[in-house]
Scaffold this active site. Structure first.
Site: not given
Length: 225
Positions: A87, A117, A145, A163, A186
């Site tokens: 997306n 780094h 997301g 998310a 789980r």
């Protein structure tokens, strides 16, 4: 500066390298320009955006969907499997290899960062040294997301990452993981399959893209964490 420390081969190897050098800059600039075009085109010219992905991504990649805007730093180090859906807002920093398995889905604003780094050696960090570690995401896995995955992490097949999670350690197959840092809460559970909610006669494989045989859970894989 030894030119070897500036090479694409050194960058991709995981060793310390310096992000300078004409060859690396040329590849990065070419990819940046192609993704600038990709993002400007958006949904208006699917043939051209598909051509850009074929040009940029590792040749072993399959046919995938990446919604604009997106940015992949180099492209040749990123291999995306068949029928992957990504997306809006993807960022991949692929100084080291990135692999996304077939039929996996990434939600909006997911970030895959292979770059690293120096942590303790601030002089080395400020002096321009970097290194990278690969990222692997298995097949049939869903990242919600705003998920961030850092270098050196492997996420297994058929996983769900909630998310906003920040994945800093490996996630085994068939796991549901959430949080910062992400932790497994789980295992995927065949007794909870949502297909029971479908109308009678509706096919689980609505897109016709699943492999012939789907793996099933063993009796002990549903053990709670």
């Amino acid at each position: 500066m030894d030119n070897d420390f500036e090479s694409i081969e050194k960058m991709s190897s995981g060793d310390w390298y310096v992000a300078t050098g004409a060859e690396r800059e040329e590849v990065a600039q070419k990819t940046a320009l192609l993704f600038h075009e990709y993002n400007q085109i958006g949904p208006t010219d699917p043939a051209r955006t598909a051509e850009i992905l074929r040009t940029v991504l590792n040749p072993a990649s399959g046919t995938c969907t990446i919604k604009a805007p997106a940015i992949i730093e180099y492209g040749f180090n990123t291999t995306i499997g068949e029928h992957v859906f990504i997306n809006f807002g993807l960022t991949i920093l692929d100084i080291a290899p990135v692999r996304i398995g077939a039929r996996s889905m990434l939600g909006p604003n997911c970030q895959l960062f292979t770059a690293g780094h120096p942590v303790d050696d601030w002089e080395m960090r400020s002096g321009g040294w970097e290194n990278g570690a690969p990222i692997s995401i298995g097949e049939d896995t869903w990242l919600g997301g705003n998920v961030t995955v850092v270098g050196g992490v492997s996420i297994g097949d058929r996983c769900v990452i909630g998310a906003g999670a920040v994945v800093t350690k490996d996630i085994p197959d068939d796991s549901i993981a959430v949080g910062n840092p992400a932790r497994v809460v789980r295992k995927r559970d065949d007794s909870r399959l949502e297909r029971s909610q479908l109308p009678e006669g509706a096919s689980v494989d609505a897109l016709g893209i699943l492999p012939t045989k789907s793996p099933r859970l063993s009796e002990n894989i549903a053990e709670k964490y």
